[in-house]
Every structure is written in C-alpha cells, then in structure tokens.
Enzyme design. Structure first.
Site, short mmCIF file in Angstrom:
data_model
loop_
_atom_site.label_atom_id
_atom_site.label_comp_id
_atom_site.label_asym_id
_atom_site.label_seq_id
_atom_site.Cartn_x
_atom_site.Cartn_y
_atom_site.Cartn_z
N GLU A 1 0.83 -1.22 0.00
CA GLU A 1 0.00 0.00 0.00
C GLU A 1 0.85 1.26 0.00
OE1 GLU A 1 -2.66 0.69 3.32
OE2 GLU A 1 -3.58 2.35 2.25
N ASP B 1 -0.69 -4.88 3.36
CA ASP B 1 -1.18 -3.68 4.05
C ASP B 1 -0.37 -3.60 5.34
OD1 ASP B 1 -2.41 -1.57 5.23
OD2 ASP B 1 -4.43 -2.16 4.61
N ILE C 1 -0.03 -1.42 7.79
CA ILE C 1 -0.90 -1.19 8.96
C ILE C 1 -2.29 -1.01 8.39
CG2 ILE C 1 -1.53 0.21 10.96
CD1 ILE C 1 1.28 1.26 11.16
N ASP C 2 -3.17 -1.95 8.65
CA ASP C 2 -4.57 -1.76 8.29
C ASP C 2 -5.26 -1.23 9.54
OD1 ASP C 2 -6.88 -1.81 6.70
OD2 ASP C 2 -7.50 -3.67 7.68
N THR D 1 -4.88 2.45 10.20
CA THR D 1 -3.93 3.49 10.61
C THR D 1 -4.57 4.53 11.53
OG1 THR D 1 -2.52 3.20 8.69
CG2 THR D 1 -2.44 5.35 9.71
N ASP E 1 -6.29 -4.54 1.28
CA ASP E 1 -7.25 -4.60 2.40
C ASP E 1 -7.98 -5.94 2.40
OD1 ASP E 1 -7.15 -1.85 3.37
OD2 ASP E 1 -8.15 -1.29 1.51
C1 IPD Z 1 -8.69 1.47 5.90
C2 IPD Z 1 -9.34 0.61 6.95
C3 IPD Z 1 -10.77 1.05 7.16
C4 IPD Z 1 -11.56 0.99 5.89
C5 IPD Z 1 -10.89 1.82 4.81
C6 IPD Z 1 -9.46 1.33 4.61
P1 IPD Z 1 -6.05 1.85 6.20
O1 IPD Z 1 -7.36 1.03 5.67
O2 IPD Z 1 -9.31 -0.74 6.57
O3 IPD Z 1 -11.44 0.23 8.08
O4 IPD Z 1 -12.86 1.49 6.13
O5 IPD Z 1 -11.63 1.64 3.62
O6 IPD Z 1 -8.84 2.12 3.62
O7 IPD Z 1 -6.01 3.14 5.48
O8 IPD Z 1 -6.18 2.03 7.66
O9 IPD Z 1 -4.94 0.92 5.79
CA CA Z 2 -6.12 -0.84 4.78
CA CA Z 3 -2.78 0.74 5.50
#
Ligand code: IPD
Ligand code: CA
Ligand code: CA
Length: 273
Positions: free
Chosen positions: A76, A92, A94-95, A97, A219
């Site tokens: 990402e 990803d 950090i999912d 963030t 994701d």
């Molecule tokens: C996000 C998270 C969030 C989701 C967003 C994603 P990120 O990823 O997974 O729950 O609602 O669509 O983009 O930006 O924290 O890696």
């Molecule tokens: Ca994510």
């Molecule tokens: Ca992320």
C-alpha cells in the site's frame, strides 16, 4: 508418532506470511509505545500515513525480496515489484492506521500471496490482542493455530454487520446514507476501523457480515481468504465475484438476504439523491 507432512506450496507461503505479519506487528506496536512519530496525509485530509506504516512495509518487503526473489510485491505504501514466478504478494503494513494513530487497539498487519486463480495464502496479525489469523487455499483458517468458523446466524434481524467508510468525502456520505435504509432491518452495525480485522471477525463469528466499497486489494486479499476458508461466502451486490470496489462477506445462509437488503438500500439512495 509419524512425522507431520511437509507443508504444501500454499502452506509454505502461509507460514512466511504469518512470520512476517507477526514481526512487522511487533515492530509497530512496540514503536507505538514511544509515540506515533511523523504523520503525513495521502488521498485526502483523513487518509493518513505514519513512519510506522513505511517501516512495517520496509521490513516485510526486504524479507520477501530475500526469500522470494522471483515474486511480484505490491504494498500500500508504494512497493510495486514485478516478478516472474506467477506469485504476487499484497501487503497492508498497517490496516487501521486511524486506530493506530489514536492508540485504539483495532489495527493489524495484513499479508497475502496470490496467483492467477486468486489468493493462495494470507495472514492478519492484530498486535493489541496477540491474535494471528491465517489461511491457505483449501486448507482452512485458524486463529492462533485453532480452526475457526463463521457464525450460523441466518435471520437479518439477528445479523450484526461490520462496515467501513472510504477516505473520499462524497463516497463517505453515500455510504452513510445507504446505512439509514438498513439499520432498522438488522441487529446493529459496527465500524471497527480495519477492513482486514472486520473480515477476520466474520471468519471467527464475532460479527455475522461485513460490507464495504472502494477498498484496496491489500485490504481484501488475506482477510477474504481467511473468511472463505472459515466457511463464509463472498461476492458483490450484483451476484458477481467479490472485488475490492464492492465486498460483501457473510456466512452462507445470510449472504442472499443481506445482499438483497443492501442492493435495495442502494436503489433507495439513488432514487432519493
Ligand atoms: C482502511 C481501513 C478502514 C476501511 C478503509 C481502509 P487503512 O485502511 O481498513 O477500516 O474502512 O476503507 O482504507 O487506510 O487504515 O490501511
Ligand atoms: Ca487498509
Ligand atoms: Ca494501510
């Protein structure tokens, strides 16, 4: 005792994904104890990236380049290595963030390996709870080594739905307006803040369903495999295969009622726009 059989090709990818997700997860959670460090924005003012997102991706990519030099790697935070093996990694780092920034526990590292048939193996590690979810295609899904399975809720009024919102302001408004058309028909809604964790929560029966649009491939990949290997069904709202732009994952019985409820809500939103 006979020796355990050697892991399959996808089983080996799963082991590597697990090892790297845990190592990167410890890096970010231990780093977070000392503060969040530098924070930048990406696609919008609400879409943030920290030095830890970049450090996590760097750790994972460096190890993959060493152990799997012929594979493609997509991260990402900018990694885009081409490969020759037919295997590509989706990271990803950090999912969740936003959760990470605020010191909330709902963030994870998500790593998947895919071929041209789909995801082969995936791992999602949640440092705050020390939970490692993983799966390999055709080999089931586990949480810290124990098999997991989705819920058996089949009635919409009993269904707990997880969802999320895009970083784009217009899309967020649309997503919120769809929810007002379904909130009276289901048990409740959860917005946990990490798509990969949401998918693992469906896989382990902690929620009954998850719906979101406009995700990135990183994701979706690991969590969707974990969910389907735990007995879930996935797809889009038109009856087609799941795609990052439209993701519905539920147990098998709930899929069709939830799909039709969401599709109806979508129609209502469009007619009231
Ligand atoms: C996000 C998270 C969030 C989701 C967003 C994603 P990120 O990823 O997974 O729950 O609602 O669509 O983009 O930006 O924290 O890696
Ligand atoms: Ca994510
Ligand atoms: Ca992320």
């Amino acid at each position: 005792m006979p020796d355990a059989p050697a892991p399959s090709a996808q089983g080996q990818l799963r082991l590597l994904a697990c090892d790297l997700a845990v190592r990167a997860g410890h890096l970010i959670s231990e780093g977070r104890l000392r503060g969040v460090g530098a924070v930048d924005t990406k696609s919008s003012a609400t879409d943030m990236v920290t030095a830890f997102d970049r450090a996590s991706e760097a750790l994972i990519v460096e190890a993959l380049r060493l152990h799997r030099p012929d594979d493609a790697i997509i991260g990402e935070e900018g990694t885009a290595d081409t490969g020759t093996s037919g295997v590509r990694w989706l990271i990803d780092p950090i999912d969740g963030t936003t959760n990470f920034l605020y010191g909330l526990p709902g963030y994870a590292v998500s790593i998947a390996a895919a071929d041209n048939l789909g995801t082969l193996a995936g791992a999602v590690f949640v440092p705050a709870t020390d939970e490692l979810f993983s799966a390999a295609r055709g080999e089931g899904a586990t949480l810290n080594g124990a098999a997991i399975h989705c819920s058996s809720t089949s009635a919409l009024p009993h269904a707990l739905l997880a969802t999320g919102f895009s970083y784009d302001a217009d899309r967020r408004r649309q997503q919120m307006s769809r929810l007002q058309h379904i909130i009276g028909d289901i048990r409740d809604i959860r917005r946990c803040g990490a798509a990969a964790v949401d998918l693992c929560n469906v896989a382990s029966g902690r929620v009954d369903a998850y719906f979101e649009e406009h995700l990135g491939p990183w994701d979706l990949a690991a969590g969707e495999l974990i969910a389907t290997e735990a007995g879930c069904r996935s797809g889009d709202l038109s009856g087609g295969p799941v795609r990052p732009t439209q993701v519905l994952v539920t147990n098998a019985q709930l899929f069709e009622p939830m799909r039709s409820l969401l599709a109806h809500a979508d129609t209502l939103c469009r007619t009231t726009d």
